[in-house]
Design an enzyme around this catalytic site. Structure first.
Site, PDB file in Angstrom:
ATOM      1  N   ASP A 385     -28.580  77.076  -2.930  1.00  0.00           N
ATOM      2  CA  ASP A 385     -29.167  76.369  -4.018  1.00  0.00           C
ATOM      3  C   ASP A 385     -29.156  77.168  -5.384  1.00  0.00           C
ATOM      4  O   ASP A 385     -28.734  78.266  -5.339  1.00  0.00           O
ATOM      5  CB  ASP A 385     -30.567  76.033  -3.340  1.00  0.00           C
ATOM      6  CG  ASP A 385     -31.105  74.752  -4.510  1.00  0.00           C
ATOM      7  OD1 ASP A 385     -30.419  74.125  -5.302  1.00  0.00           O
ATOM      8  OD2 ASP A 385     -32.365  74.322  -4.110  1.00  0.00           O
ATOM      9  N   GLU A 388     -25.814  77.444 -10.148  1.00  0.00           N
ATOM     10  CA  GLU A 388     -25.104  77.071 -11.334  1.00  0.00           C
ATOM     11  C   GLU A 388     -24.476  78.211 -11.877  1.00  0.00           C
ATOM     12  O   GLU A 388     -23.376  78.200 -12.665  1.00  0.00           O
ATOM     13  CB  GLU A 388     -26.239  76.184 -12.085  1.00  0.00           C
ATOM     14  CG  GLU A 388     -26.384  74.859 -11.683  1.00  0.00           C
ATOM     15  CD  GLU A 388     -27.277  74.946 -10.331  1.00  0.00           C
ATOM     16  OE1 GLU A 388     -27.104  73.881  -9.736  1.00  0.00           O
ATOM     17  OE2 GLU A 388     -28.037  75.699 -10.388  1.00  0.00           O
ATOM     18  N   ASP A 466     -31.555  67.193  -8.013  1.00  0.00           N
ATOM     19  CA  ASP A 466     -32.708  66.798  -8.111  1.00  0.00           C
ATOM     20  C   ASP A 466     -33.010  65.604  -8.888  1.00  0.00           C
ATOM     21  O   ASP A 466     -33.312  65.246 -10.011  1.00  0.00           O
ATOM     22  CB  ASP A 466     -33.707  67.761  -8.882  1.00  0.00           C
ATOM     23  CG  ASP A 466     -33.577  69.274  -7.941  1.00  0.00           C
ATOM     24  OD1 ASP A 466     -33.491  69.200  -7.006  1.00  0.00           O
ATOM     25  OD2 ASP A 466     -33.838  70.114  -8.894  1.00  0.00           O
TER      26      ASP A 466
END
Length: 807
Positions: A385, A388, A466
């Site tokens: 997770d 980015e 999300d």
């Protein structure tokens, strides 16, 4: 632009140059053109995504030259470059334009970057660029690719988590593809600034793009897979229902959720563990107060038929004592640094943290080795997770002065974060996947990652991030997943029910019903929101949700067969209508009229209502052909011509050619099920309900034949876990109906994998009359439902069933 001259020709293509730049037209395959431009003595850089076989491939195009033009041609496409200006035109073998430069120049410099401008025809629809939250057609909008943490994103928000700089153009039944292989911040404008101009470019990096000639979208997708690879077949359990939350905070809570799923008879295969598993949010640790015996918990889950997936964020907490990942990485010089040479430190979940330099192979090896302890105790999969990369300082991502070591031709060069930002997450997944391959060389890795770049599908599945618990985000989930599939990420998910917020009982039920037909089905919810497991809200929602998940498990033979097809061909499991029906309505993409619909493989049309918060009758577009109600097996005979909605609600009939004209049917929303239709001419394999994919199905293999003149179907199976299964099984089935007679042929089984069934139950839907089987065997014919049912013994050799009956 100064005049170009031909510098050289080869089996790959032709190179031209002028005083400013060198331009190469190369054809790795007959239907693929690569355009590469180097300016100001640039040095070529290796691609992070193009597979080695494609890099080495040469199509040996036919090269010719006149005073004005140099031409590269194959049996699929023709590329012509104007020597006076460098302007490029790409056409198919019949001379139909595919992609034409809009100006008398091959590109325009924009500071340190560039812009490519192409002519945009009035009716061209554009699809792709990954999971941008909005309608499927990108025409008339502009986009930026810069991987960004986007908590609670909204419709139209851009950029999001991923950079997939690949798109498909579709017009009048013909498709082409464009892939810009550039990891810098890129932008795409599909007629927003200028309605007849398509622009794409980057703030830096190479001018290197590929044009795929098609002519169908399926051809384009397989050409893209030739360049970027196909996704590996995941473990079969990954196709099961998966239960997650941020977070199950204790071992007792986690095992309690798993046991209740079994007690409620809700099929499920996976339990996920988010940050609360970890000691102070540090990756590769366990909070032994909340999870005092995590190895035993993992084994207990295995005993219940669950796989365990654990979060391992890319951040390594800067802890000098007692935290081996930091000490080991520091000693191996595995972390990114600033331009001044200091190790880069920033705030993340674990406090002050450092970050692996994933563009450097030794750093990837270091990272992959960190999984050994979790692999040893039996953890089945891992979740990367925040990659980015997302931080809690420095503006939310790496500082501009971060530098990366980049493995290149025979050495290492230093690159800026501006170059590596968009590919960092994909390389995180690559490092995880590589580590698992080394630690468990016989087993298929399972890696989930949020941020990625094109080609990242070779290492991990992904999800859309999300999202919100709203009806609008349920609507958005379909085009987002379809776009990910077009970009190679067939194995993709959304947070079913939404991550941020609280779904109403009706929304959670409907989302689970739609999600049952998504490639990957994960129910995941946020910290401090109400629990979101299937039994919340009680009856009748529990029964409806259980039934949706059971339907997914009965369909598992079909889902696994689609997954294996994806791993060979690159064709996604979840497909836009224009991929399967390119010639429908004179080549008009039906998705523009059917935004909530999608194909699951070639056999099933999934068609939930577009506005679930307004449960009223709605229209389903049926592509050309015969269709059946999937739930009842009844053929749809009462349909009407499909309409194209125009300005102010006006409408016109879609398609004048009866053979390619779509039809429509009015559907009343049913709270128990969503609308699903089976395509005539397909054969869909099923088995009876199971509680998890490791459970051996009871009863026969079930083959549902949705009758048309010719029907085909395939089934694939193996052990569900091995990288290279020692044995596999492939079964081809066909059926023909003509002149009051039918013939079903089950071909000899391919492969040596032992089937779980000993009998095959065949159901023919759509048979109006039945005059008996030719061999006098037993069969049950339901006149009212036009359904013939029979059972035959399984045989390794060919089985033929013939009988009398009319469609």
């Amino acid at each position: 632009m100064r005049r170009f001259v031909v510098e050289s020709e080869s089996g790959a293509g032709v190179i031209v140059r002028n005083d400013d730049c060198t331009l190469a037209l190369e054809m790795p395959r007959a239907d693929i053109l690569r355009v590469r431009i180097l300016c100001h003595d640039e040095t070529p850089v290796p691609s992070w995504v193009i597979v080695e076989s494609a890099q080495a491939a040469q199509a040996a195009p036919r090269i010719s030259q006149s005073d004005d033009v140099v031409t590269c041609a194959t049996d699929c496409l023709i590329a012509e470059l104007a020597l006076a200006t460098g302007a490029l035109s790409v056409r198919d073998i019949n001379g139909h334009p595919i992609l034409l430069d809009a100006d008398d120049a091959p590109f325009h410099e924009r500071g340190a970057g560039f812009t490519i401008r192409k002519h945009l025809t009035p009716e061209l629809a554009i699809f792709g660029l990954g999971d941008k939250p909005g309608r499927l057609n990108r025409r008339g909008r502009s986009f930026v690719n810069w991987n960004t943490d986007s908590y609670a994103f909204q419709e139209g928000q851009d950029p999001l988590y991923k950079d997939i700089p690949f798109f498909i153009g579709h017009e009048s039944g013909r498709s082409f593809g464009v892939f810009l292989d550039n990891t810098w911040r890129t932008r795409f404008d599909f007629g927003s600034a200028e309605e007849d101009v398509l622009e794409f470019g980057a703030t830096g990096g190479p001018i290197d793009y590929y044009v795929m000639a098609g002519p169908t979208a399926a051809d384009v997708l397989q050409a893209y897979a030739f360049l970027t690879g196909t996704p590996p077949l995941p473990p079969k359990w990954a196709l099961g229902y998966q239960q997650s939350r941020y977070s199950y905070k204790t071992a007792d809570e986690a095992i309690g959720i798993a046991r209740r799923l079994r007690e409620e008879r809700i099929p499920a295969d996976v339990m996920w563990f988010d940050l609360h598993l970890l000691d102070q949010n540090r990756s590769f640790t366990v909070d032994t107060k909340a999870f005092p015996d995590f190895p035993t918990l993992v084994q207990d889950l295995h005993g219940l038929g669950f796989a365990a997936v654990v979060i391992t964020d890319f951040q390594i907490a800067q802890v000098e004592e007692g935290y081996a990942p930091y000490r080991g990485g520091y000693e191996q010089d595995a972390f990114v640094r600033r331009q001044d040479g200091s190790v880069y430190v920033a705030q993340s979940w674990g406090g002050p943290s450092v970050f692996p330099d994933f563009s450097h192979e030794p750093s990837r090896l270091f990272w992959g080795g960190l999984y050994s302890g979790l692999v040893e105790i039996g953890v089945n999969g891992f979740w990367n997770d925040m990659n980015e990369p997302a931080l809690f300082s420095d503006g939310g991502t790496f500082a501009k002065d971060v530098v990366h070591r980049i493995d290149t031709f025979g050495g290492i060069r230093q690159g800026t974060h501006a170059e590596m930002h968009n590919v960092y997450g994909m390389l995180n997944g690559r490092a995880t996947y590589g580590g698992l391959r080394r630690l468990r060389p016989e087993s298929r890795p399972f890696v989930m990652m949020r941020a990625t770049y094109a080609g990242g599908h070779r290492y991990a599945i992904t999800w859309t991030g999300d999202n919100l618990s709203t009806w609008n985000h349920l609507r958005l989930s379909t085009p987002m997943l379809l776009s990910l599939g077009l970009g190679g990420f067939s194995f993709a998910a959304v947070n079913l029910g939404g991550f941020v917020g609280t779904p109403s009982p009706e929304l959670l039920t409907r989302w689970l019903q739609v999600g049952a037909f998504n490639p990957i089905a994960i129910n995941h919810s946020d910290l401090m929101t109400p629990m979101q497991e299937p039994w919340v809200h009680g009856e009748p929602h529990l029964t409806r949700r259980r039934a949706a998940i059971e339907a997914r498990y009965r369909l598992m033979p079909y889902l696994y067969t689609l997954a294996e097809e994806t791993s060979r061909t690159g064709l996604p499991m979840m497909r836009p209508l224009f991929v399967e029906f390119p010639q429908a309505a004179s080549g008009y993409p039906l998705d523009l009229e059917a935004g909530s619909q999608f194909m699951l493989g070639r056999a099933l049309l999934i068609a939930p209502e577009p506005f679930g918060e307004m449960p009223e009758n709605y229209t389903v577009i049926l592509p050309p052909g015969t269709w059946y109600d999937y739930w009842t097996g009844i053929r749809l005979d009462e349909t009407v011509p499909a309409k194209l909605t125009g300005n102010s609600g006006t409408s016109t009939t879609l398609g004048a050619d009866d053979a390619h004209a779509p039809r429509a049917v009015t559907v009343s929303p049913d709270p128990d099920v969503i609308a699903v239709f089976a395509r005539g001419g397909t054969i869909v394999p099923h088995h009876d309900t199971i509680q998890h994919t490791g459970e051996r199905p009871q009863g026969p293999l079930r083959l549902d034949i949705y009758a048309a003149a010719e029907c085909i179907g395939t089934l694939y199976d193996d052990d569900g876990m091995s990288i290279e299964p020692a044995a596999m099984l492939r079964l081809h089935v066909r059926a023909n109906f003509a002149d009051g007679h039918f013939r079903i042929v089950i071909a000899p089984r391919e492969g040596s994998f032992a089937p779980w069934w000993t009998e095959i139950a065949i159901t023919i839907h759509g048979l109006s009359t039945f005059g008996g089987l030719d061999d006098g065997g037993n069969a049950d014919f339901d006149t009212g439902r036009r359904r013939l049912s029979l059972i035959v013994a399984d045989r390794a050799e060919e089985t033929v069933i013939e009988g009398m009956g009319n469609l």
